[in-house]
Design a protein around this motif. Sequence first.
Motif, PDB file in Angstrom:
ATOM      1  N   LEU A 144       0.830  -1.206   0.000  1.00 28.44           N
ATOM      2  CA  LEU A 144       0.000   0.000   0.000  1.00 28.44           C
ATOM      3  C   LEU A 144       0.866   1.257   0.000  1.00 28.44           C
ATOM      4  O   LEU A 144       0.591   2.209  -0.747  1.00 28.44           O
ATOM      5  N   ALA A 145       1.907   1.262   0.810  1.00 27.64           N
ATOM      6  CA  ALA A 145       2.748   2.450   0.874  1.00 27.64           C
ATOM      7  C   ALA A 145       3.420   2.716  -0.475  1.00 27.64           C
ATOM      8  O   ALA A 145       3.460   3.859  -0.942  1.00 27.64           O
ATOM      9  N   LEU A 146       3.930   1.666  -1.122  1.00 37.45           N
ATOM     10  CA  LEU A 146       4.599   1.862  -2.409  1.00 37.45           C
ATOM     11  C   LEU A 146       3.606   2.287  -3.474  1.00 37.45           C
ATOM     12  O   LEU A 146       3.903   3.136  -4.320  1.00 37.45           O
ATOM     13  N   ASN A 147       2.414   1.695  -3.465  1.00 39.32           N
ATOM     14  CA  ASN A 147       1.413   2.103  -4.455  1.00 39.32           C
ATOM     15  C   ASN A 147       1.006   3.558  -4.245  1.00 39.32           C
ATOM     16  O   ASN A 147       0.846   4.308  -5.206  1.00 39.32           O
ATOM     17  N   ARG A 148       0.851   3.946  -2.984  1.00 35.86           N
ATOM     18  CA  ARG A 148       0.526   5.354  -2.715  1.00 35.86           C
ATOM     19  C   ARG A 148       1.631   6.255  -3.217  1.00 35.86           C
ATOM     20  O   ARG A 148       1.378   7.304  -3.810  1.00 35.86           O
TER      21      ARG A 148
END
Lengths: 220, 220
Positions: free
Chosen positions: A107-111
Amino acid sequence: MSDDQRAKEFTPRQHDVLECALSLLVAGGERVLTTARVARTANCSKESLYRWFGDREGLLAAMIAHQASKVRTFSDNGAPMDRVQFRAQLVGFAHDLLQVLGGDVSLALNRLAIGQASREESRLGQLLVEQGRRRIDEGAAALLEAGRRCQHIEFTDVDETYRTLYGLVVRDLHVRMLLGEDEIRKPKNFGEMAERAVDQFFALYGVQEKKRMGPRVRAV
Amino acid sequence: MSDDQRAKEFTPRQHDVLECALSLLVAGGERVLTTARVARTANCSKESLYRWFGDREGLLAAMIAHQASKVRTFSDNGAPMDRVQFRAQLVGFAHDLLQVLGGDVSLALNRLAIGQASREESRLGQLLVEQGRRRIDEGAAALLEAGRRCQHIEFTDVDETYRTLYGLVVRDLHVRMLLGEDEIRKPKNFGEMAERAVDQFFALYGVQEKKRMGPRVRAV
DNA sequence: CTCGAATAGTACCGTACGGTACGGTTCTGT
DNA sequence: ACAGAACCGTACCGTACGGTACTATTCGAG
């Protein structure tokens, strides 16, 4: 130069730094992921960061590549599967997919990549799709082909079929998790979701026992 | 205070400023959306921005609310529909959904909210889901209920059913568009996609002509 | 016409970030 | 042992942003 210094790989030291940067990103989001903070948290100097990764973009790209190198995929061993085994494989894939997409690092990388996607020159989004999703997609495609070979499902376009499976499994969960809805990230329900999605998938693509009088789906 | 100054509404002047800010956001992404640039582009002062919207977060929230006020939804007029009409309504909904999610403003706002989602105190994501998606969801729910009333489809949980329809229509398109894949944003293919998704949806939930021997799908 | 509120435009302040430079230290190959 | 590279820690620079303060101007009410 020594033999273990390949161009595309990272040294153990850089590996640790990237891991530390990922932890930082997960903990505080992009706002916290400054070069100074990464250097201080990882006990390295900013100069080393810039020598290793070029600039901030390079650091982010390295983080994506590093994280992508962790995910492993389904490999078709060619052994025949009965219907129960194949269904279990599909449910397992769906469950893993939900768990990966809902993971903190993912999630953090996609954000991060989505936040950078507005700038035209940034290729982080493309990098994330190619390095991260590609592996999962190929594994799923192999699984679907195996299922077709064993005559449990039937389809013509494996990519189309996989995308339908993906939609049935993920629905709008990914975007809503990206938007910060923490309530739906409980993996408690992932099991039921995977089961339901696979049920629906078999209803669309499963081969009936006697003849295939089931719903045929085609692209118009 | 005059009668047309309601608390939750915006004056025409503020309306124009928000519109200008949205254009700025679409053109350049979040990096360009600074208070100074918004003020300069909209020919207003930063002081006015801060008086009207409180702070930068308030401005972003106002942009979301302003954009959400534009989308309109399907309303059930209670009139009976035959199967062809109902299917056309579904295809139209699917097509509209793809077009909305793929629109410039929607993508820019979603990217903005997702970028801010890492900070715990930011409620932009929740705001976007509530104000934007909620309307679409309610319209779709009304449409599905109408279809059930006319006995074209059958289901028990309207929310579950709508989520499946959403997954069949959108699949992973939204996230990939958010990540910057411009190739898939061509609305040329949205028509085929909508048709295919509705075909699959009918295969799962459609009521057969004679008896319902179709695949029943349930949550395990 | 006059007064006061609202606004545009600009200047300003504190902060924080990306990126570079440099001195001191550790590691490595010979 | 020694030289050179790599590296850490820190200081530094230019820039840019969020937010505030101030002045000049506009505009509407009485």
